[in-house]
Design a protein around this motif. Structure first.
Motif, short mmCIF file in Angstrom:
data_model
loop_
_atom_site.label_atom_id
_atom_site.label_comp_id
_atom_site.label_asym_id
_atom_site.label_seq_id
_atom_site.Cartn_x
_atom_site.Cartn_y
_atom_site.Cartn_z
N UNK A 187 0.79 -1.22 0.00
CA UNK A 187 0.00 0.00 0.00
C UNK A 187 0.82 1.26 0.00
N UNK A 188 2.16 1.14 0.05
CA UNK A 188 3.02 2.32 0.02
C UNK A 188 4.42 1.86 -0.39
N UNK A 189 5.36 2.79 -0.39
CA UNK A 189 6.72 2.51 -0.84
C UNK A 189 7.70 2.76 0.30
N UNK A 190 8.58 1.79 0.54
CA UNK A 190 9.61 1.93 1.56
C UNK A 190 10.75 2.77 1.02
N UNK A 191 11.12 3.80 1.78
CA UNK A 191 12.19 4.70 1.38
C UNK A 191 13.48 4.41 2.13
N UNK A 192 13.35 4.08 3.42
CA UNK A 192 14.52 3.87 4.26
C UNK A 192 14.12 2.99 5.42
N UNK A 193 15.08 2.32 6.03
CA UNK A 193 14.81 1.49 7.21
C UNK A 193 16.00 1.54 8.15
N UNK A 194 15.69 1.59 9.43
CA UNK A 194 16.70 1.48 10.48
C UNK A 194 16.23 0.44 11.47
N UNK A 195 17.18 -0.18 12.16
CA UNK A 195 16.81 -1.25 13.09
C UNK A 195 17.66 -1.16 14.35
N UNK A 196 17.04 -1.50 15.48
CA UNK A 196 17.73 -1.66 16.75
C UNK A 196 17.76 -3.15 17.06
N UNK A 197 18.98 -3.69 17.25
CA UNK A 197 19.11 -5.12 17.48
C UNK A 197 19.30 -5.91 16.21
N UNK A 198 19.57 -5.24 15.10
CA UNK A 198 19.75 -5.93 13.84
C UNK A 198 20.23 -5.00 12.75
N UNK A 199 20.66 -5.58 11.63
CA UNK A 199 21.14 -4.82 10.49
C UNK A 199 20.11 -4.89 9.37
N UNK A 232 14.21 -4.05 -2.63
CA UNK A 232 13.16 -3.41 -3.41
C UNK A 232 12.52 -2.29 -2.60
N UNK A 233 11.30 -1.90 -3.00
CA UNK A 233 10.62 -0.80 -2.30
C UNK A 233 9.49 -1.28 -1.40
N UNK A 234 9.45 -2.60 -1.09
CA UNK A 234 8.40 -3.09 -0.20
C UNK A 234 8.89 -4.14 0.78
N UNK A 235 10.20 -4.42 0.81
CA UNK A 235 10.72 -5.45 1.68
C UNK A 235 11.95 -4.94 2.43
N UNK A 236 12.05 -5.35 3.71
CA UNK A 236 13.23 -5.05 4.52
C UNK A 236 13.66 -6.34 5.20
N UNK A 246 12.51 0.96 12.40
CA UNK A 246 11.86 2.18 11.92
C UNK A 246 11.86 2.11 10.41
N UNK A 247 10.66 2.07 9.83
CA UNK A 247 10.51 1.99 8.38
C UNK A 247 9.97 3.32 7.88
N UNK A 248 10.74 3.99 7.06
CA UNK A 248 10.32 5.27 6.49
C UNK A 248 9.64 4.99 5.15
N UNK A 249 8.39 5.46 5.02
CA UNK A 249 7.62 5.27 3.80
C UNK A 249 7.24 6.64 3.24
N UNK A 250 6.58 6.65 2.11
CA UNK A 250 6.24 7.92 1.47
C UNK A 250 5.43 8.83 2.39
N UNK A 251 4.54 8.25 3.19
CA UNK A 251 3.63 9.05 4.00
C UNK A 251 4.19 9.42 5.37
N UNK A 252 5.28 8.78 5.79
CA UNK A 252 5.79 9.04 7.13
C UNK A 252 6.69 7.92 7.59
N UNK A 253 6.58 7.55 8.87
CA UNK A 253 7.43 6.51 9.43
C UNK A 253 6.61 5.57 10.29
N UNK A 254 7.03 4.31 10.33
CA UNK A 254 6.34 3.27 11.08
C UNK A 254 7.37 2.58 11.96
N UNK A 255 7.07 2.41 13.27
CA UNK A 255 7.95 1.71 14.19
C UNK A 255 7.26 0.42 14.62
N UNK A 256 7.96 -0.71 14.46
CA UNK A 256 7.36 -2.00 14.83
C UNK A 256 8.40 -2.84 15.57
#
Length: 520
Positions: free
Chosen positions: A357-369, A374-378, A396-406
């Motif tokens: 439903x959106x495009x992944x622009x950037x990703x950061x992780x705590x406890x992993x690399x 592509x633009x939909x998988x980390x 922390x997954x940065x997408x077109x609309x903002x950021x998501x923390x999971x």
């Protein structure tokens, strides 16, 4: 029955636009209270119509005086003004907000303390927006609790909460097309007062089913009110010509006894027949609670879901209440989208995130690399080894609309669904090497559809489950959360709305038992 009403109206909060319909809403509610026979000294207004600011301290004093009355059996607190939803909590903005972060009513905190008092039934009515804060300043609003902080005085009182709109949506003022001066009206307060004064007969129930002399009295009870207001809002939008530009669907959290609690009593003229609107659906009686019990094996879970939970949802159509007023897409279509499989089933690393439903622009992780695929998988490579289901950290997954923390779990892929710029679902899917993965394969066709339906109900702000099936849903959540911890979140919100605090605690404890952390 001694009752009291507190009317809070704030036309102007900080630099926000001045609201035009607040005073009229206060007048309508005051007129209803007077017609109910509530004494003038028990109908208290806190508003800025005289130019004076409305403060949290003043509201707290008023409520403290009222709840201290031993004979008070019901308290209605009505608010008209600006509102925000910050961190999954509702805030009513008072005159000094947002410059003063304390000058707002923390609705959730107030509701919790209201349960401790001796007033058996508290009703909170919010004619305010439930949108996210606009800007950093608004994010800093913390609010104040306006009920006194006392030790519990007995069994928890019931607190019903009525909202002018769904979570994340605005409450609207609409122009009166018949007034040359462009008079504005509050859509929600207008239809609410009509319902409370008995203008909509299908929401009424006989005041007495045992007294043959009482043939004209009728009650407006919380549950029929919750179900009826969305349809009335749609009808009013069509009648005013605002249907194409304004979308507003009232919502409510009702925990009071559907056969005992009432909000308004009216005289209806000709005798009413029967028992009023049906208050529940679903085949047969509720299955007796079994308690948490041990977790069942995957195949057993599938067959049990087919037997019990399949009819818990019992084919009810959440759009049935107002078929013409639906969110951006049909409930069934949205459920089918969440039920559909997408993306890979596993990564070599055993941990990852997939987004639709959106495009992944950037990703950061705590406890992993993290590694973008592509633009939909980390894909995430954990920096430490450990057993399946162990919390590896967060991403922390940065997408077109903002950021998501999971949170990220070893042996699980996190599936994130974005619709119309908002996250509508987060699911943890076991990889093929993780215990429980075969249920995601769903050979019995049960786990995924039930989970998707609960997730969609949460996103749409509707309740698709029969009232007498609460225990079954609780048991299913307790057994199923090991397969996907998001089930615990959806189940906890559902049970919280029904006042089942002990069950929410049981879900939290089961999550800690299975995953070693609360994931909060």
């Amino acid at each position: 029955m001694d009752r009291a009403v507190v009317l809070i109206g704030v036309r102007k909060s900080g630099g926000l636009p001045e609201l035009q319909a607040v005073d009229a809403g206060l007048d309508h509610m005051a007129a209803w209270a007077t017609a109910q026979g509530i004494p003038d000294d028990l109908v208290v207004e806190c508003s800025d119509r005289d130019g004076q600011p409305v403060t949290a301290a003043a509201i707290t004093t008023v409520i403290a005086d009222l709840v201290a009355r031993p004979s008070l059996e019901q308290l209605v607190v009505y608010f008209a003004g600006h509102g925000v939803n910050n961190g999954q909590s509702e805030y009513w903005l008072l005159s000094g907000a947002p410059d003063n972060p304390n000058e707002a009513v923390n609705v959730a905190g107030s509701a919790l303390l209201a349960e401790r008092h001796q007033v058996p039934h508290v009703v909170l009515v919010s004619d305010a927006c439930r949108t996210a804060p606009a800007g950093i300043q608004a994010l800093g609003v913390t609010g104040s609790v306006v009920f006194p902080n006392v030790a519990p005085m007995g069994p928890a009182s019931t607190v019903d909460q009525f909202y002018a709109c769904l979570l994340g949506s605005p409450a609207n003022e609409i122009a009166d097309k018949d007034e040359a001066a462009r008079v504005y009206r509050s859509l929600y307060t207008e239809i609410l007062v009509e319902a409370l004064q008995g203008d909509h007969r299908d929401l009424l129930e006989p005041a007495s089913t045992t007294d043959p002399q009482d043939t004209t009295g009728a009650f407006v009870r919380p549950w029929p009110l919750k179900r009826g207001l969305p349809g009335l809002a749609l009808e009013r939008l069509k009648a005013t010509g605002a249907y194409l530009t304004v979308n507003q669907q009232p919502d409510a959290r009702v925990t009071s006894d559907p056969q005992v609690a009432w909000v308004s009593r009216v005289e209806v003229g000709p005798p009413m027949r029967g028992g009023g609107p049906t208050r529940g659906r679903g085949p047969g009686a509720a299955v007796p609670p079994r308690g948490p019990g041990p977790a069942v094996r995957d195949r057993d879970l599938g067959s049990r879901v087919a037997r019990e939970v399949g009819d818990v949802l019992d084919g009810r159509d959440p759009n049935r209440r107002n078929r013409d007023q639906r969110p951006s897409r049909d409930f069934a279509d949205a459920t089918a989208e969440l039920d559909a499989d997408y993306g890979p089933r596993s990564f070599e690393s055993g941990v990852g995130i997939k987004v639709r439903g959106t495009r992944v622009v950037e990703a950061r992780a705590w406890g992993g690399q993290p590694e973008l695929r592509g633009d939909d998988l980390v894909r995430i490579w954990p920096t430490t080894s450990g057993p399946a289901r162990e919390l590896t950290g967060a991403a922390l997954v940065v997408v077109d609309e903002g950021a998501i923390v999971v949170p990220t779990l070893r042996g699980f892929l996190v599936g994130v669904t974005v619709r119309d710029g908002q996250v509508v679902d987060v699911a943890w899917e076991p990889t093929p090497t993780t215990d429980g993965a075969d249920v995601w394969e769903d050979p019995d066709g049960t786990f995924r559809p039930v989970r998707a339906r609960l997730a969609t109900a949460s996103a749409f702000g509707v309740d698709p489950i029969a009232e007498d099936r609460t225990d079954q849903v609780r048991d299913w959540v307790l057994d199923s959360l090991r397969l996907d911890p998001s089930v615990a979140v959806y189940g906890a919100w559902f049970l919280q709305d029904r006042g089942r605090r002990d069950d929410v605690v049981a879900i939290r404890d089961r999550v800690v038992q299975v995953f070693g952390t609360s994931l909060a």
